[in-house]
Design a protein around this motif. Structure first.
Motif, PDB file in Angstrom:
ATOM      1  N   THR A  28      47.065 -16.502  61.732  1.00 18.61           N
ATOM      2  CA  THR A  28      47.218 -15.867  63.039  1.00 18.61           C
ATOM      3  C   THR A  28      48.511 -16.396  63.634  1.00 18.61           C
ATOM      4  O   THR A  28      48.700 -17.611  63.713  1.00 18.61           O
ATOM      5  CB  THR A  28      46.037 -16.237  63.961  1.00 18.61           C
ATOM      6  OG1 THR A  28      44.832 -15.897  63.288  1.00 18.61           O
ATOM      7  CG2 THR A  28      46.114 -15.488  65.278  1.00 18.61           C
ATOM      8  N   TYR A  29      49.421 -15.508  63.987  1.00 19.12           N
ATOM      9  CA  TYR A  29      50.632 -15.958  64.678  1.00 19.12           C
ATOM     10  C   TYR A  29      50.262 -16.264  66.131  1.00 19.12           C
ATOM     11  O   TYR A  29      49.232 -15.784  66.636  1.00 19.12           O
ATOM     12  CB  TYR A  29      51.721 -14.885  64.619  1.00 19.12           C
ATOM     13  CG  TYR A  29      52.335 -14.733  63.237  1.00 19.12           C
ATOM     14  CD1 TYR A  29      53.158 -15.727  62.711  1.00 19.12           C
ATOM     15  CD2 TYR A  29      52.087 -13.607  62.463  1.00 19.12           C
ATOM     16  CE1 TYR A  29      53.720 -15.596  61.448  1.00 19.12           C
ATOM     17  CE2 TYR A  29      52.652 -13.463  61.199  1.00 19.12           C
ATOM     18  CZ  TYR A  29      53.470 -14.464  60.697  1.00 19.12           C
ATOM     19  OH  TYR A  29      54.019 -14.328  59.449  1.00 19.12           O
ATOM     20  N   ALA A  30      51.068 -17.047  66.797  1.00 17.25           N
ATOM     21  CA  ALA A  30      50.751 -17.517  68.144  1.00 17.25           C
ATOM     22  C   ALA A  30      50.257 -16.388  69.040  1.00 17.25           C
ATOM     23  O   ALA A  30      50.901 -15.351  69.145  1.00 17.25           O
ATOM     24  CB  ALA A  30      51.989 -18.176  68.756  1.00 17.25           C
ATOM     25  N   PRO A  34      44.469 -11.957  64.090  1.00 17.74           N
ATOM     26  CA  PRO A  34      44.731 -12.432  62.723  1.00 17.74           C
ATOM     27  C   PRO A  34      45.545 -11.404  61.928  1.00 17.74           C
ATOM     28  O   PRO A  34      45.274 -10.209  62.003  1.00 17.74           O
ATOM     29  CB  PRO A  34      43.333 -12.576  62.123  1.00 17.74           C
ATOM     30  CG  PRO A  34      42.398 -12.605  63.270  1.00 17.74           C
ATOM     31  CD  PRO A  34      43.041 -11.862  64.397  1.00 17.74           C
ATOM     32  N   VAL A  35      46.541 -11.917  61.210  1.00 14.89           N
ATOM     33  CA  VAL A  35      47.349 -11.061  60.334  1.00 14.89           C
ATOM     34  C   VAL A  35      46.713 -11.032  58.946  1.00 14.89           C
ATOM     35  O   VAL A  35      46.634  -9.984  58.312  1.00 14.89           O
ATOM     36  CB  VAL A  35      48.799 -11.600  60.270  1.00 14.89           C
ATOM     37  CG1 VAL A  35      49.593 -10.909  59.187  1.00 14.89           C
ATOM     38  CG2 VAL A  35      49.476 -11.435  61.620  1.00 14.89           C
ATOM     39  N   LEU A  36      46.250 -12.191  58.497  1.00 14.66           N
ATOM     40  CA  LEU A  36      45.538 -12.278  57.221  1.00 14.66           C
ATOM     41  C   LEU A  36      44.176 -12.905  57.483  1.00 14.66           C
ATOM     42  O   LEU A  36      44.043 -13.795  58.331  1.00 14.66           O
ATOM     43  CB  LEU A  36      46.316 -13.150  56.219  1.00 14.66           C
ATOM     44  CG  LEU A  36      47.636 -12.603  55.694  1.00 14.66           C
ATOM     45  CD1 LEU A  36      48.378 -13.683  54.904  1.00 14.66           C
ATOM     46  CD2 LEU A  36      47.410 -11.371  54.817  1.00 14.66           C
ATOM     47  N   SER A  55      52.542  -1.258  54.771  1.00 15.60           N
ATOM     48  CA  SER A  55      53.486  -1.991  55.598  1.00 15.60           C
ATOM     49  C   SER A  55      52.742  -2.682  56.749  1.00 15.60           C
ATOM     50  O   SER A  55      51.841  -2.094  57.346  1.00 15.60           O
ATOM     51  CB  SER A  55      54.505  -0.981  56.139  1.00 15.60           C
ATOM     52  OG  SER A  55      55.439  -1.655  56.909  1.00 15.60           O
ATOM     53  N   GLY A  56      53.075  -3.931  56.998  1.00 15.20           N
ATOM     54  CA  GLY A  56      52.476  -4.654  58.123  1.00 15.20           C
ATOM     55  C   GLY A  56      51.144  -5.314  57.800  1.00 15.20           C
ATOM     56  O   GLY A  56      50.523  -5.907  58.682  1.00 15.20           O
ATOM     57  N   CYS A  57      50.701  -5.253  56.537  1.00 10.14           N
ATOM     58  CA  CYS A  57      49.374  -5.818  56.227  1.00 10.14           C
ATOM     59  C   CYS A  57      49.435  -7.322  55.976  1.00 10.14           C
ATOM     60  O   CYS A  57      48.395  -7.952  55.781  1.00 10.14           O
ATOM     61  CB  CYS A  57      48.740  -5.097  55.040  1.00 10.14           C
ATOM     62  SG  CYS A  57      49.479  -5.527  53.463  1.00 10.14           S
ATOM     63  N   GLY A  58      50.635  -7.884  55.958  1.00 11.29           N
ATOM     64  CA  GLY A  58      50.735  -9.339  55.834  1.00 11.29           C
ATOM     65  C   GLY A  58      51.258  -9.838  54.496  1.00 11.29           C
ATOM     66  O   GLY A  58      51.146 -11.023  54.183  1.00 11.29           O
ATOM     67  N   LYS A  59      51.889  -8.956  53.723  1.00 11.12           N
ATOM     68  CA  LYS A  59      52.390  -9.347  52.397  1.00 11.12           C
ATOM     69  C   LYS A  59      53.455 -10.443  52.509  1.00 11.12           C
ATOM     70  O   LYS A  59      53.405 -11.444  51.792  1.00 11.12           O
ATOM     71  CB  LYS A  59      52.971  -8.129  51.657  1.00 11.12           C
ATOM     72  CG  LYS A  59      51.978  -7.004  51.440  1.00 11.12           C
ATOM     73  CD  LYS A  59      52.574  -5.840  50.647  1.00 11.12           C
ATOM     74  CE  LYS A  59      53.730  -5.125  51.328  1.00 11.12           C
ATOM     75  NZ  LYS A  59      53.384  -4.469  52.591  1.00 11.12           N
ATOM     76  N   THR A  60      54.425 -10.226  53.397  1.00 12.87           N
ATOM     77  CA  THR A  60      55.492 -11.218  53.551  1.00 12.87           C
ATOM     78  C   THR A  60      54.922 -12.528  54.094  1.00 12.87           C
ATOM     79  O   THR A  60      55.291 -13.624  53.648  1.00 12.87           O
ATOM     80  CB  THR A  60      56.606 -10.660  54.462  1.00 12.87           C
ATOM     81  OG1 THR A  60      57.206  -9.535  53.797  1.00 12.87           O
ATOM     82  CG2 THR A  60      57.680 -11.693  54.745  1.00 12.87           C
ATOM     83  N   THR A  61      53.992 -12.415  55.007  1.00  7.31           N
ATOM     84  CA  THR A  61      53.333 -13.610  55.561  1.00  7.31           C
ATOM     85  C   THR A  61      52.667 -14.409  54.437  1.00  7.31           C
ATOM     86  O   THR A  61      52.810 -15.636  54.354  1.00  7.31           O
ATOM     87  CB  THR A  61      52.284 -13.185  56.612  1.00  7.31           C
ATOM     88  OG1 THR A  61      52.947 -12.450  57.645  1.00  7.31           O
ATOM     89  CG2 THR A  61      51.562 -14.377  57.205  1.00  7.31           C
ATOM     90  N   LEU A  62      51.979 -13.703  53.564  1.00  8.00           N
ATOM     91  CA  LEU A  62      51.290 -14.350  52.433  1.00  8.00           C
ATOM     92  C   LEU A  62      52.286 -15.078  51.530  1.00  8.00           C
ATOM     93  O   LEU A  62      52.067 -16.229  51.125  1.00  8.00           O
ATOM     94  CB  LEU A  62      50.525 -13.278  51.640  1.00  8.00           C
ATOM     95  CG  LEU A  62      49.706 -13.710  50.440  1.00  8.00           C
ATOM     96  CD1 LEU A  62      48.610 -14.680  50.852  1.00  8.00           C
ATOM     97  CD2 LEU A  62      49.085 -12.495  49.763  1.00  8.00           C
TER      98      LEU A  62
HETATM   99  N1  LIG Z   1      56.910 -14.595  62.923  1.00 12.67           N
HETATM  100  C1  LIG Z   1      56.009 -13.682  63.359  1.00 12.67           C
HETATM  101  N2  LIG Z   1      55.470 -13.791  64.601  1.00 12.67           N
HETATM  102  C2  LIG Z   1      54.545 -12.901  65.050  1.00 12.67           C
HETATM  103  N3  LIG Z   1      54.097 -11.857  64.320  1.00 12.67           N
HETATM  104  C3  LIG Z   1      54.603 -11.697  63.080  1.00 12.67           C
HETATM  105  C4  LIG Z   1      55.575 -12.591  62.531  1.00 12.67           C
HETATM  106  N4  LIG Z   1      55.886 -12.183  61.280  1.00 12.67           N
HETATM  107  C5  LIG Z   1      55.131 -11.082  61.060  1.00 12.67           C
HETATM  108  N5  LIG Z   1      54.383 -10.786  62.127  1.00 12.67           N
HETATM  109  C6  LIG Z   1      53.409  -9.680  62.229  1.00 12.67           C
HETATM  110  O1  LIG Z   1      52.438  -9.867  61.221  1.00 12.67           O
HETATM  111  C7  LIG Z   1      52.070  -8.631  60.628  1.00 12.67           C
HETATM  112  C8  LIG Z   1      52.311  -8.697  59.123  1.00 12.67           C
HETATM  113  O2  LIG Z   1      53.710  -8.811  58.871  1.00 12.67           O
HETATM  114  P1  LIG Z   1      54.307  -8.981  57.417  1.00 12.67           P
HETATM  115  O3  LIG Z   1      53.702 -10.189  56.808  1.00 12.67           O
HETATM  116  O4  LIG Z   1      55.774  -8.941  57.535  1.00 12.67           O
HETATM  117  O5  LIG Z   1      53.729  -7.673  56.712  1.00 12.67           O
HETATM  118  P2  LIG Z   1      54.269  -6.848  55.442  1.00 12.67           P
HETATM  119  O6  LIG Z   1      55.210  -7.717  54.689  1.00 12.67           O
HETATM  120  O7  LIG Z   1      53.029  -6.501  54.682  1.00 12.67           O
HETATM  121  O8  LIG Z   1      54.931  -5.612  55.959  1.00 12.67           O
HETATM  122  C9  LIG Z   1      52.881  -7.563  61.335  1.00 12.67           C
HETATM  123  O9  LIG Z   1      52.096  -7.002  62.353  1.00 12.67           O
HETATM  124  C10 LIG Z   1      54.040  -8.335  61.923  1.00 12.67           C
HETATM  125  O10 LIG Z   1      54.504  -7.704  63.081  1.00 12.67           O
END
Ligand SMILES: Nc1ncnc2c1ncn2[C@@H]1O[C@H](COP(=O)(O)OP(=O)(O)O)[C@@H](O)[C@H]1O
Ligand SMILES: [Mg+2]
Length: 267
Positions: A28-30, A34-36, A55-62
């Motif tokens: 969960t970002y601040a 929850p993102v994941l 898009s936006g499901c949290g792949k990059t976050t993971l």
């Molecule tokens: N540093 C961050 N702070 C707050 N929210 C974020 C941050 N990075 C990503 N998000 C949010 O988290 C969600 C997932 O982002 P991301 O992991 O980039 O997804 P994906 O790579 O699947 O497109 C999105 O809603 C994005 O806006």
């Protein structure tokens, strides 16, 4: 047609040691939602794992979490059984956003040499290794150019060469071929698979291209969005080495494609 694989399939490695282990991870970002949520999976040594999702499901976050750039809010992310606390040379990441990934004051060769400057102090040796990697990525003609003189696809290939130069235990790749034209993309898919197999490098590969996920992967994890959760995991039952034409025509490839397509369309 002989596509039968002679090499041991790394994924069949129910016996191969676990490299990465996620246990009920949530992020969960601040102040946000929850993102994941509840993400659990293992990646075995030498395995090629593809991850797809909208898009936006949290792949990059993971992926950032696996790299050690971000800590899980809940649950555990382990590498070799130890919590992932910080970035490490053993875990190389290729960023989705290539515009900030390279050092602008270094040439193509200079960027690729970066990770080698400590491990290969002899310049002649290092130069030879850099030249080899630059050549593999089809960039020999641009070795002395600076990042601003390169197309997006070329910058991305420099990032990949730099990642390979690190000889990491695990490669974390975030839609690395997204900016490439179709031909270059196919060439690099095959180059990447060959390199990963040769060095038995564990790879986590993110893409939103279903066919790419199946073509490359031993397994494909499908994420759903809001919050990002594992919708399904499929074992890719296709022999290696794979081939751009015959593998993609294999009925099993098409069956996987139909299945994943339906899943991502929400049927
Ligand atoms: N540093 C961050 N702070 C707050 N929210 C974020 C941050 N990075 C990503 N998000 C949010 O988290 C969600 C997932 O982002 P991301 O992991 O980039 O997804 P994906 O790579 O699947 O497109 C999105 O809603 C994005 O806006
Ligand atoms: Mg992303």
């Amino acid at each position: 047609m002989t596509l039968a694989s002679t090499k041991a399939d790394p994924a069949s490695g129910a016996s191969a040691p676990v490299a990465v282990s996620l246990r009920k991870v949530g992020v969960t970002y601040a102040m946000g939602r929850p993102v994941l949520e509840d993400i659990s999976f293992d990646v075995r040594e030498g395995e090629f794992l593809s991850i797809v999702g909208p898009s936006g499901c949290g792949k990059t976050t993971l992926l950032r979490m696996l790299a050690g750039l971000l800590r899980p809010t809940v649950g555990e992310a382990l590498f070799d059984g130890q919590p992932i606390m910080a970035p490490s040379r053993e875990r190389a990441i290729v960023f989705q956003d290539y515009t900030n990934a390279l050092l602008p004051w270094r040439t193509v060769s200079g960027n690729v040499a970066l990770a080698l400057e400590k491990t290969m102090p002899v310049k002649a040796e290092r130069d030879a290794r850099v030249a080899q990697l630059v050549e593999k990525m089809g960039l020999s003609h641009a070795a002395d150019r600076f990042p601003t003189q390169l197309s997006g696809g070329m910058q991305q290939r420099v990032q990949i060469a730099r990642c390979l130069s690190q000889e990491p235990r695990i490669m974390l790749m975030d839609e690395p071929f997204g900016a490439l034209d179709a031909m270059t993309r196919q060439t690099l898919q095959d180059e990447l698979m060959a390199l990963a197999a040769e060095r038995r490098t564990t790879t986590v590969f993110i893409t939103h291209d279903l066919e790419e996920a199946i073509y490359l992967g031993d397994r494909v994890i499908v994420l759903s969005a809001n919050p990002g959760r594992i919708a399904q995991t499929i074992e890719v039952e296709l022999p290696r080495p794979r081939h751009q034409l015959t593998t993609r025509e294999d009925p099993r490839f098409l069956a996987h494609r139909h299945h994943l397509f339906g899943l991502l369309q929400g049927h």
